[in-house]
Write an enzyme that holds these catalytic residues in place. Structure first.
Site, PDB file in Angstrom:
ATOM      1  N   GLY A 299       1.376  -7.319  11.751  1.00 35.49           N
ATOM      2  CA  GLY A 299       0.204  -7.147  10.906  1.00 35.49           C
ATOM      3  C   GLY A 299      -0.227  -8.444  10.242  1.00 35.49           C
ATOM      4  O   GLY A 299       0.413  -9.485  10.365  1.00 35.49           O
ATOM      5  N   MET A 300      -1.322  -8.358   9.499  1.00 39.19           N
ATOM      6  CA  MET A 300      -1.906  -9.541   8.872  1.00 39.19           C
ATOM      7  C   MET A 300      -0.936 -10.177   7.879  1.00 39.19           C
ATOM      8  O   MET A 300      -0.712 -11.392   7.903  1.00 39.19           O
ATOM      9  CB  MET A 300      -3.212  -9.146   8.167  1.00 39.19           C
ATOM     10  CG  MET A 300      -4.059 -10.301   7.699  1.00 39.19           C
ATOM     11  SD  MET A 300      -5.753  -9.777   7.280  1.00 39.19           S
ATOM     12  CE  MET A 300      -5.436  -8.599   5.937  1.00 39.19           C
ATOM     13  N   LEU A 301      -0.343  -9.364   7.002  1.00 40.81           N
ATOM     14  CA  LEU A 301       0.632  -9.901   6.057  1.00 40.81           C
ATOM     15  C   LEU A 301       1.948 -10.223   6.750  1.00 40.81           C
ATOM     16  O   LEU A 301       2.546 -11.279   6.509  1.00 40.81           O
ATOM     17  CB  LEU A 301       0.878  -8.906   4.920  1.00 40.81           C
ATOM     18  CG  LEU A 301       2.023  -9.273   3.961  1.00 40.81           C
ATOM     19  CD1 LEU A 301       1.766 -10.622   3.292  1.00 40.81           C
ATOM     20  CD2 LEU A 301       2.230  -8.163   2.935  1.00 40.81           C
TER      21      LEU A 301
ATOM     22  N   ASP B  48      10.631   2.117  14.273  1.00 38.54           N
ATOM     23  CA  ASP B  48       9.933   3.257  13.685  1.00 38.54           C
ATOM     24  C   ASP B  48      10.584   3.539  12.331  1.00 38.54           C
ATOM     25  O   ASP B  48      11.686   4.082  12.268  1.00 38.54           O
ATOM     26  CB  ASP B  48      10.046   4.474  14.611  1.00 38.54           C
ATOM     27  CG  ASP B  48       9.404   5.724  14.021  1.00 38.54           C
ATOM     28  OD1 ASP B  48       8.787   5.629  12.935  1.00 38.54           O
ATOM     29  OD2 ASP B  48       9.525   6.797  14.647  1.00 38.54           O
TER      30      ASP B  48
ATOM     31  N   ALA C 129       3.040  -0.197   7.254  1.00 37.91           N
ATOM     32  CA  ALA C 129       2.310   0.800   6.463  1.00 37.91           C
ATOM     33  C   ALA C 129       1.153   1.371   7.263  1.00 37.91           C
ATOM     34  O   ALA C 129       0.662   0.762   8.217  1.00 37.91           O
ATOM     35  CB  ALA C 129       1.772   0.159   5.176  1.00 37.91           C
TER      36      ALA C 129
ATOM     37  N   THR D 225      -2.485   1.693   6.827  1.00 33.57           N
ATOM     38  CA  THR D 225      -3.455   1.029   5.961  1.00 33.57           C
ATOM     39  C   THR D 225      -4.897   1.455   6.228  1.00 33.57           C
ATOM     40  O   THR D 225      -5.820   0.917   5.612  1.00 33.57           O
ATOM     41  CB  THR D 225      -3.361  -0.499   6.116  1.00 33.57           C
ATOM     42  OG1 THR D 225      -3.546  -0.852   7.490  1.00 33.57           O
ATOM     43  CG2 THR D 225      -2.001  -1.006   5.633  1.00 33.57           C
TER      44      THR D 225
ATOM     45  N   TYR E 180      -4.492   7.713   0.748  1.00 32.26           N
ATOM     46  CA  TYR E 180      -3.771   6.443   0.897  1.00 32.26           C
ATOM     47  C   TYR E 180      -3.043   6.088  -0.391  1.00 32.26           C
ATOM     48  O   TYR E 180      -1.847   5.749  -0.372  1.00 32.26           O
ATOM     49  CB  TYR E 180      -4.754   5.350   1.276  1.00 32.26           C
ATOM     50  CG  TYR E 180      -4.167   3.959   1.267  1.00 32.26           C
ATOM     51  CD1 TYR E 180      -3.205   3.580   2.186  1.00 32.26           C
ATOM     52  CD2 TYR E 180      -4.595   3.017   0.334  1.00 32.26           C
ATOM     53  CE1 TYR E 180      -2.672   2.295   2.187  1.00 32.26           C
ATOM     54  CE2 TYR E 180      -4.075   1.733   0.326  1.00 32.26           C
ATOM     55  CZ  TYR E 180      -3.109   1.384   1.246  1.00 32.26           C
ATOM     56  OH  TYR E 180      -2.578   0.112   1.229  1.00 32.26           O
TER      57      TYR E 180
ATOM     58  N   LYS F  76       1.098   5.775  -0.963  1.00 32.29           N
ATOM     59  CA  LYS F  76       1.711   4.524  -1.405  1.00 32.29           C
ATOM     60  C   LYS F  76       2.417   4.710  -2.745  1.00 32.29           C
ATOM     61  O   LYS F  76       3.484   4.112  -2.981  1.00 32.29           O
ATOM     62  CB  LYS F  76       0.660   3.420  -1.488  1.00 32.29           C
ATOM     63  CG  LYS F  76       0.104   2.983  -0.143  1.00 32.29           C
ATOM     64  CD  LYS F  76       1.168   2.383   0.773  1.00 32.29           C
ATOM     65  CE  LYS F  76       1.554   0.986   0.358  1.00 32.29           C
ATOM     66  NZ  LYS F  76       2.499   0.348   1.318  1.00 32.29           N
TER      67      LYS F  76
END
Length: 295
Positions: free
Chosen positions: A25-27, A51, A73, A75, A138, A142
């Site tokens: 992912g981006m992060l 998983d 996550a 997202t 969402y 979280k």
């Protein structure tokens, strides 16, 4: 529920082995890159590799690591409204599995969370110990993940962030730069306020928190200052060399399945108390990030 505790990390000095989940992912991509640039011993696991909803897989994955950064996550904020069980599995059950696994392994867990755990009705920055009141699926999932981490992993850092953008994935700046090149004018929401945050800066902050031996608790990983989506877009278009009419509008012009917080400004008192400098002003950080993000 308190946001900070007096629990010390298992190990605050010496070499560490790092595991990053959600590494594609981006992060996650920037997290692995930041650690490798520092010469750290790091393994990144993508969704295909792990998983997190599988407890036995989580236990096996964290074995032998000192720090686990959970960037895995669900997202897709709007899709979560109609797929809340699936979002809960990733964001809450997955966090719980990693929390139990890291506790059993004697590792420190860094759980990445979100401004969506708040109601968005404030007019001053949300403190780390402010009451959570999510308004979206969402946000609920979280918030449940945060609860699970606090309950199952005494040695944890919960790092809430917001308005993330980065070079390695779709994000608001890329979308607005593309639209700005395609259209004669743009209308952008001006009544939602937050802190645009570069994933590379968040990755660096997480490393600095761990290296500082910060006490277990909740921290806010966002840029300093604040702006609206309209204000951010003005900077994005300028960085992209685009000069088109830009119209500020209210959120009513762009109704989405999931409600967006009107106010997503997070306070950084816990960082300062830990002796860790917050991320710099969002506009200055965007100027540093723009070329990497938009090319």
């Amino acid at each position: 529920m308190t946001a900070t505790t007096t629990t010390a990390p298992v190990s605050s000095t010496g070499p560490r082995r790092w595991l990053v989940t959600g590494a594609a992912g981006m992060l996650g991509t920037d997290m692995v890159a930041r650690l490798r640039a520092a010469g750290a011993d790091v393994v990144g696991l993508r969704r295909a590799d792990l998983d997190v909803t599988d407890p036995s897989a989580a236990r096996a994955a964290v074995r032998g690591f000192d720090v686990v950064v959970n960037a895995a996550a669900w997202t897709a904020v709007d899709d979560a409204e109609t797929h809340e069980p699936e979002a809960f599995a990733a964001n809450a059950t997955g966090a719980a599995n990693l929390a139990r696994a890291t506790h059993a392994a004697g590792a420190r867990l860094v759980q990445v969370s979100t401004d969506y755990v708040f109601d968005g009705d404030a007019d001053v920055p949300y403190a780390e110990d402010a009451a959570v009141a999510p308004r979206s699926a969402y946000g609920r999932t979280k918030a449940a993940g945060e609860w699970a981490v606090r309950a199952e992993a005494p040695d944890h850092l919960i790092v809430r962030t917001a308005w993330l953008y980065g070079a390695h994935g779709g994000c608001f700046p890329k979308t607005m730069a593309r639209l700005g090149a395609e259209k004669d004018r743009l209308a952008v929401v001006d009544d939602q306020v937050g802190q645009p945050t570069w994933t590379a800066d968040l990755a660096d902050l997480i490393v600095r928190l761990v290296e500082a031996g910060a006490l277990s608790g909740t921290y806010h990983g966002t840029s300093s200052g604040r702006t609206s989506w309209y204000g951010f877009t003005r900077r994005i278009l300028a960085s992209a060399g685009l000069d088109i009419p830009l119209e500020p509008v209210t959120s009513d012009a762009f109704v989405r399945p999931a409600p967006r917080p009107a106010y997503s400004v997070l306070g950084h008192d816990a960082l300062r108390a830990a002796g860790v400098a917050p991320i710099g002003h969002w506009a200055e950080r965007w100027e540093r990030a723009a070329r990497q993000v938009l090319t």
